[in-house]
Scaffold this active site. Structure first.
Site, PDB file in Angstrom:
ATOM      1  N   GLU A 215      -3.625  -0.633  -6.949  1.00  0.00           N
ATOM      2  CA  GLU A 215      -2.966  -0.912  -5.670  1.00  0.00           C
ATOM      3  C   GLU A 215      -4.062  -1.025  -4.626  1.00  0.00           C
ATOM      4  O   GLU A 215      -4.641  -0.017  -4.204  1.00  0.00           O
ATOM      5  CB  GLU A 215      -1.989   0.212  -5.306  1.00  0.00           C
ATOM      6  CG  GLU A 215      -0.755   0.233  -6.161  1.00  0.00           C
ATOM      7  CD  GLU A 215       0.244   1.287  -5.702  1.00  0.00           C
ATOM      8  OE1 GLU A 215      -0.033   1.978  -4.702  1.00  0.00           O
ATOM      9  OE2 GLU A 215       1.286   1.418  -6.344  1.00  0.00           O
ATOM     10  N   CYS A 249      -1.747   0.515   4.218  1.00  0.00           N
ATOM     11  CA  CYS A 249      -2.243  -0.621   3.427  1.00  0.00           C
ATOM     12  C   CYS A 249      -1.396  -1.878   3.605  1.00  0.00           C
ATOM     13  O   CYS A 249      -1.905  -2.987   3.475  1.00  0.00           O
ATOM     14  CB  CYS A 249      -2.337  -0.252   1.949  1.00  0.00           C
ATOM     15  SG  CYS A 249      -0.760   0.194   1.189  1.00  0.00           S
TER      16      CYS A 249
END
Length: 470
Positions: A215, A249
């Protein structure tokens, strides 16, 4: 801070390796019990969790609840509700050619797992990914970021009350400790962090052909159409960008705006930022701080360089080193060579880029690495589909922001530079499981029809198969 020695890490690793086969056999009911106990411990420790996040981020109790605690509770409840269904064998259906075969998928644990998590959501991310790992039946070493020590302490305390160390072990450390962990053989590595470190993880995993989930991040754009309600969209963008002081993010990294909206959107940003955080955001009880001086210095340097290269600060721009405070900042006319436009910002600085035609905006996005998220704001369905069709992103949200990660039935993950593999919910369970194909032949084995020596009968059988099924 004192971290575990490499020999201590090896001891924990060996304990878990020895226990992995036994943990693999835990029935779904036992895994469910563990997750229910974890949920209870989290509820009991809510005040401690909020206090720890305030110490690490100056994060308000309510924002900690929304972005960290609630996110974990929702994920745990979703997993508990579905654990029985997810862990059952799944039929793949009947085939006319294989009438005597029961074909199904069997989900088995990958085994011994390493989970490496970042500092920006130091409670949510470790526990969300660990929950998926546990429901799949694995043992796990959970490596926390060294930059969030107060939250790490409560995460470790909670997990030690639920899991023995030979099932789940929580470790902290810096480059030396992480490098050593990566030298060990795991059955799966789950990493959340930057693309640069993701490449290091991928290289280390390749030495043992270890399966990975990455990720990562990247510059997630927001694209605005000309027909929008500017104030409503700006309010949405302010929350998505400045929650956790921009250290998210999937936060929008920059916004692409039609040129004809320039004056209006800049004025509305000024007004709505003041409405959200007051005249001086440093006094707002709802606004977090930068995690540490290293990140603060990086962001201040990028902002200073942008201004030297001719950027215009539309709103904000104030900083306080002692407080690790950077005012929510909106900036325009940023040079394309400035790091605000070449690297993921990961902070409360929001560049606006103006465009004339939508294809110009699409080219701007496609000239860069594929983002983790992409946001589209338009009342025109054709516009929305056009942007989705001609771009690529890990996820997309239309007329809202960040909510895609909250949806229990959507996967979370990137594409290429922004990530490999998917997480959360069913997709998290599947990432930590091996999807084993099983063909159970009943009665007459089909392979007997191809038995040696090959004959005219074999030839006719093959021709018949080609005619019927080819």
């Amino acid at each position: 801070m004192e971290y575990p020695s490499l020999s201590e890490i090896d001891k924990i690793y060996a304990l878990q390796q020895k226990n992995t086969a036994e943990i693999k056999q835990l029935p779904a009911s036992k895994r469910e019990q563990l997750l229910r106990k974890l949920l209870t411990k989290i509820k009991e420790a809510e005040n401690e969790i909020q206090a720890a996040l305030y110490q690490d981020f100056h994060k308000s109790a309510l924002e900690s609840t929304i972005t960290e605690i609630l996110a974990v509770e929702m994920e745990l409840k979703h997993i508990i509700k579905n654990i029985g269904k997810w862990t059952k064998d799944k039929s793949v259906g009947w085939s006319a050619m294989f009438t005597n075969v029961k074909a199904y998928l069997h989900y088995e644990p990958k085994g011994h797992v390493l989970i490496i998590t970042p500092w920006n959501y130091p409670f949510q991310l470790p526990l969300v990914h660990l929950a998926a790992c546990i429901v799949a039946g694995n043992t796990a070493i959970l490596k926390l970021s060294e930059f969030s020590p107060h939250t790490n302490r409560i995460v470790k305390k909670i997990l030690q009350e639920v899991f023995p160390e030979d099932h789940v072990a929580v470790l902290e450390g810096e480059v030396k400790e992480t490098t050593h962990l990566l030298s060990l053989r795991f059955d799966h590595i789950h990493f959340t962090g930057s693309p640069a470190v993701g490449k290091i993880i991928m290289e280390a995993a390749s030495k043992n052909l270890t399966d990975i989930t990455l990720e990562l991040g990247g510059k997630s754009p927001a694209v605005l159409d000309r027909n929008i309600n500017v104030r409503r969209v700006v309010q949405n963008l302010i929350w998505a960008k400045f929650v956790n002081a921009g250290q998210t993010c999937i936060a929008p990294d920059y916004v692409l705006v039609p040129r004809q909206l320039k004056s209006e959107i800049e004025q509305v940003f000024r007004e709505e930022l003041r409405e959200a955080f007051g005249r001086d955001a440093i006094n707002s009880p709802d606004y977090a701080r930068i995690i540490n001086k290293k990140q603060f210095d990086r962001l201040v340097e990028a902002l200073t360089d942008a201004k030297h290269l001719g950027a215009q600060v539309i709103s904000g721009g104030a900083t306080d080193e002692k407080e690790l405070y950077i005012e929510p900042t909106v900036i325009g006319q940023v040079a394309m060579t400035n790091s605000l436009m070449t690297e993921e910002i990961f902070g409360p600085i929001f560049p606006i880029v103006y465009y004339s035609q939508i294809d110009e905006a699409i080219k701007f996005i496609n000239d860069r690495e594929k983002p983790l998220a992409l946001y589209v704001f338009s009342n025109d369905g054709i516009f929305n589909k056009h942007v989705i069709r001609y771009t690529s992103a890990g996820s997309t949200c239309i007329n809202d922001a960040l909510i895609q990660i909250m949806h229990p039935k959507l996967p979370f993950g990137g594409v290429n530079n922004s990530g490999i593999g998917q997480s959360t919910g069913w997709y998290g369970f599947r990432a930590f499981s091996h999807e084993r194909a099983v063909a159970d032949a009943k009665g007459f084995p089909l392979s007997k029809m191809f038995w040696f020596p090959y004959s005219e009968r074999t030839h006719k059988f093959v021709q018949w198969i080609r005619k019927i099924f080819g």
